[in-house]
Design an enzyme around this catalytic site. Structure first.
Site, PDB file in Angstrom:
ATOM      1  N   GLU A   1       1.231 -10.257  -3.386  1.00 34.90           N
ATOM      2  CA  GLU A   1       0.208  -9.265  -3.746  1.00 34.90           C
ATOM      3  C   GLU A   1       0.654  -8.520  -4.988  1.00 34.90           C
ATOM      4  O   GLU A   1       1.813  -8.102  -5.093  1.00 34.90           O
ATOM      5  CB  GLU A   1       0.000  -8.214  -2.642  1.00 34.90           C
ATOM      6  CG  GLU A   1      -0.656  -8.683  -1.375  1.00 34.90           C
ATOM      7  CD  GLU A   1      -0.851  -7.520  -0.390  1.00 34.90           C
ATOM      8  OE1 GLU A   1      -0.810  -6.345  -0.831  1.00 34.90           O
ATOM      9  OE2 GLU A   1      -1.028  -7.798   0.803  1.00 34.90           O
TER      10      GLU A   1
ATOM     11  N   GLU B   1     -13.123  -3.292  -1.068  1.00 35.47           N
ATOM     12  CA  GLU B   1     -13.288  -3.265   0.391  1.00 35.47           C
ATOM     13  C   GLU B   1     -13.587  -1.836   0.820  1.00 35.47           C
ATOM     14  O   GLU B   1     -12.701  -0.984   0.864  1.00 35.47           O
ATOM     15  CB  GLU B   1     -12.027  -3.788   1.075  1.00 35.47           C
ATOM     16  CG  GLU B   1     -11.699  -5.231   0.714  1.00 35.47           C
ATOM     17  CD  GLU B   1     -10.362  -5.679   1.281  1.00 35.47           C
ATOM     18  OE1 GLU B   1     -10.264  -5.877   2.513  1.00 35.47           O
ATOM     19  OE2 GLU B   1      -9.404  -5.817   0.491  1.00 35.47           O
TER      20      GLU B   1
ATOM     21  N   GLU C   1      -7.302   2.468  -2.423  1.00 36.39           N
ATOM     22  CA  GLU C   1      -7.249   1.357  -1.472  1.00 36.39           C
ATOM     23  C   GLU C   1      -8.573   0.597  -1.391  1.00 36.39           C
ATOM     24  O   GLU C   1      -8.593  -0.579  -1.051  1.00 36.39           O
ATOM     25  CB  GLU C   1      -6.877   1.872  -0.081  1.00 36.39           C
ATOM     26  CG  GLU C   1      -5.431   2.285   0.065  1.00 36.39           C
ATOM     27  CD  GLU C   1      -4.481   1.099  -0.083  1.00 36.39           C
ATOM     28  OE1 GLU C   1      -4.769   0.030   0.483  1.00 36.39           O
ATOM     29  OE2 GLU C   1      -3.461   1.239  -0.772  1.00 36.39           O
TER      30      GLU C   1
END
Length: 374
Positions: A262, A316, A325
């Site tokens: 990631e 998301e 995030e």
């Protein structure tokens, strides 16, 4: 007819020259959202982007099935909540039989990650489950003749390093060295990679006065020289990767490859998340993709191209935590780019996931009733 074919070929060459050729690019396909397109639509979208590798945070059967007969290679995952059960050989075998065996003939499953960032948590019992779980999953694959086709590994936070600068002084935290010794022995024996989740963004927002933004964004900068090796670094990600290699050498391992499972940069953040902007996200991910296309290695490993999975495919909207995030995606759920880094694709006519369909059904049921009341 021949002239038409030549024209079409020339047109294709021209178009392909106008976009990033994405062979070898990996991307994380996270699904903590209630507005994402269906897996079938995403499969078409990913292939249209020419992305060849996808990493999941689970082993969702609908997603794996959607990519059947595609060219995309898959990394699937066993989450931390399943680690204890994987220490039982029978349950590990059952997991592989359910999540791998039915799909492997059509979907290119190439790797299984067992747990995520376990060693930087506080749960020592969970840490003790990690290597037995990895071994059992590997054995279960072996029983099916798949252990040479599917790698077994786990992903670590860069927080496993107690020292990361200069890169040649890289060292793992002493309190997790025993676990890492066993994990590295497993990698050495099975040929699987050591995965690291590396985010220069976090280092930058933690110390923006001392860390140059251009250095973390792969922009032109004076860089830094490692006094131990005299190697020059012009970006933080490569320095972080080489610090992991140095830490592994300290434990006696020189034959294990480091891959970045990631990395990314958010396009939006809270007021204290300095640098979380679309402009910086475009620079970080765009410059990184260009280097991947050039098959660059790090200063300490110049002949080994950096292997990266970018985080993430979509924003998301249901991820907990700070604003950043929910804003790591390269694309909005409708398929439009959050910013343009040369990845061009098309999302088929929207077909919604089951959760979105349910909301729409409820809405369509309630709306007529409300109209009668009001």
């Amino acid at each position: 007819m021949a002239t038409s074919i030549v024209v079409l070929l020339l047109l294709q060459i021209f178009i392909s020259g106008r976009r990033i050729q994405s062979m070898g690019i990996g991307i994380n396909y996270g699904r903590i959202a209630n507005n994402l397109p269906s897996p079938d639509s995403v499969a078409v979208f990913v292939e249209s982007l020419n992305v060849t590798r996808v990493k999941l945070c689970d082993a969702n059967e609908d997603v794996i099935s959607a990519f059947a007969n595609s060219t995309v290679e898959f990394v699937i995952a066993i989450d931390n909540g399943q680690l204890q059960s994987m220490t039982d050989a029978g349950q590990a075998r059952a997991w592989v039989q359910k999540h791998v065996q039915p799909y492997i003939s059509q979907t290119k499953i190439k790797c299984i990650t067992v747990g995520n960032e376990v060693l930087t948590g506080n749960n020592t019992q969970l840490m003790s489950f990690l290597i037995p779980a990895m071994q059992n999953v590997y054995s279960a694959l072996g029983n099916l003749g798949l252990s040479t086709k599917i790698a077994v590994t786990t992903a670590h936070s860069s927080g496993i390093l107690s020292t990361s600068f200069p890169p040649s002084a890289g060292a793992f935290s002493e309190d997790i060295t025993n676990y890492l010794n066993n994990i590295l022995a497993f990698h050495s024996q099975t040929g699987s990679p050591f995965l690291i989740n590396a985010y220069p963004f976090f280092a930058y927002i933690g110390n923006p006065d001392e860390i140059a933004l251009n250095y973390v964004l792969f922009q032109p900068n004076s860089g830094t020289t490692d006094p131990g090796t005299n190697l020059h670094y012009d970006n933080m990600l490569y320095a972080q990767i080489d610090a992991v290699y140095a830490a592994m050498r300290r434990l006696g391992y020189t034959n294990v490859q480091v891959k970045v499972s990631e990395t990314g940069w958010p396009s939006k953040g809270n007021s204290n998340e300095i640098g979380a902007t679309p402009e910086n996200a475009k620079l970080y991910n765009g410059n990184l993709l260009m280097r991947i296309q050039q098959r660059q290695g790090t200063p300490a490993n110049p002949s080994m191209p950096v292997d990266v999975f970018i985080f993430a495919l979509f924003n998301e909207d249901m991820k907990p935590g700070p604003t950043s995030e929910r804003n790591y995606g390269l694309f909005y759920p409708n398929g439009t780019p959050v910013y343009n880094i040369g990845l061009q694709g098309s999302l088929p006519e929207m077909t919604y996931s089951d959760s979105v369909k349910n909301v729409m059904l409820i809405f369509n049921f309630i709306l007529p009733i409300l109209s009668l009341i009001y």
